[in-house]
Scaffold this active site. Structure first.
Site: not given
Ligand code: UT7
Length: 348
Positions: A132, A275, A305
């Site tokens: 990225c 980005h 993204n």
């Molecule tokens: O270019 C670089 C690329 N990457 C990034 O910039 C990513 C940076 N990270 C992020 O943007 C965030 O960490 C995410 C958006 C990927 C995730 O957000 P989060 O607030 O950190 O969520 P999490 O991973 O802690 O997940 C929370 C919950 C989980 O469920 P439980 O375990 O709490 O029951 C996940 O299973 O959300 C669930 N979950 C979803 N639910 C619905 C994860 N993805 C999804 C989804 N839809 N798509």
């Protein structure tokens, strides 16, 4: 194939020993197919509410190879659009840099295809993989080659079709909802006005963080501590929380250090083109430096993204509204897999 191995008499007119570099044009290309959060709800367990609240994304574009929406196809379309915006012919370009982590195949490079399609006539062509951060890296590299007097007109392109490496089932939802495909390009031109060009830049890496975001080709690519599962092969593997933390810290440090190198305060920069990874990451940087919303464009809601395409897509959008003017200062910022991060602060 064009004739004349050394190209058509480029660089005939002499420039000062350290010429300035002007941003002369921009262009983009995105695939026709748009995938909304509602479309994703229909194919995996997710919700528009979750995606919008956690990321700010509402839709993204996904490629179809049969429509010519390959990485090269998108890069060529963005290049043509940028050339037309700059009022230039491909034959005037003597350097093509394509930032991509998803070339159509290991070889030939995407940049060779672009250079040929726009009829540069044997321009230098190189692909650069900075994930990225690739486009910002590419801007810095092309600028410095031009500043050294080696090239007169460059196309710097960010192009990726990352969606070929996503798992659109519920098990892949934490990553697949984030990304989209696209390409963005800028045309750089050498100018007698040496005040124009980069006034401060940074490029960094930290391989220790490589496992936070990677795409394994084979079983051997999995670190011993990582659980191997066949379905993960060729699909983006990401530790979202770790990348989020890295990103928030990195944007702050990058802005602070780049401003400090240039001897500027945050309000002296007219546009911060970042980005587009997550609206919350951008908001955190904006609030930390008191940057008003109109100075930090966001289009993640419509594109997600798009990896190396994300920064030039955002820049082209504000430039075409007339908000970007000669004499302004623009800071480009990105972070990504590798881990990599970089900035490029321009005097337009
Ligand atoms: O270019 C670089 C690329 N990457 C990034 O910039 C990513 C940076 N990270 C992020 O943007 C965030 O960490 C995410 C958006 C990927 C995730 O957000 P989060 O607030 O950190 O969520 P999490 O991973 O802690 O997940 C929370 C919950 C989980 O469920 P439980 O375990 O709490 O029951 C996940 O299973 O959300 C669930 N979950 C979803 N639910 C619905 C994860 N993805 C999804 C989804 N839809 N798509």
């Amino acid at each position: 194939m064009s004739t004349g191995v050394l190209g058509g008499g480029k660089g005939a007119r002499s420039l000062p020993s350290r010429p300035g570099v002007r941003l002369a044009g921009t262009g983009t290309a995105v695939p026709a197919t748009r995938l909304t959060n509602a479309d994703l709800e229909a194919i995996m367990e997710t919700s528009d509410e979750w995606i919008t609240q956690r990321t700010g994304i509402r839709a993204r574009h996904v490629h179809k190879v049969e429509l010519g929406e390959t990485t090269s196809g998108l890069a060529i379309a963005a290049a043509r659009s940028a050339l037309s915006n700059a009022g230039m012919e491909g034959s005037e370009v003597d350097l093509v840099v394509v930032a991509t982590m998803t070339p159509d195949s290991p070889t030939p490079t995407v940049s060779c295809g672009v250079a040929s399609a726009i009829r540069t006539g044997h321009a230098a062509a190189l692909d650069l993989n900075g994930a990225c951060s690739g486009f910002v890296y590419g801007l810095n590299v092309a600028h410095d080659l031009m500043r050294a007097g080696s090239y007169r007109a460059a196309l710097v392109i960010g192009a990726d079709r990352i969606t070929r490496h996503l798992d659109y089932s519920t098990r892949g939802r934490a990553t697949s909802v984030l990304f989209g495909d696209g390409a963005g390009a800028v045309v750089l031109r050498a100018t007698d006005d040496a005040s124009k060009g980069i006034i401060a830049q940074a490029m960094h890496s930290d391989g220790e963080g490589s496992r936070h975001l990677f795409i394994p080709y084979t079983r051997e690519d999995f670190p011993p501590e990582e659980e191997f599962e066949e379905h993960k092969i060729n699909r983006v593997q990401m530790n979202g929380a770790a990348v989020f933390k890295f990103a928030v810290g990195t944007f702050s440090v990058l802005i602070e250090r780049t401003l400090s190198k240039a001897g500027l305060s945050p309000e002296q920069v007219d546009h911060y083109v970042c980005h587009q990874s997550n609206a919350r990451i951008l908001e955190a940087a904006r609030e930390r430096f008191g940057i008003p919303g109109e100075k930090m464009p966001m289009n993640i809601d419509r594109y997600g993204n798009t990896v190396a395409a994300s920064v030039p897509l955002a820049f082209d959008e504000i430039r075409r509204t007339g908000r970007v003017r000669e004499g302004q200062k623009v800071m480009f910022l990105a972070f990504g897999a590798g881990l990599t991060w970089g900035s490029s602060l321009w005097q337009l």
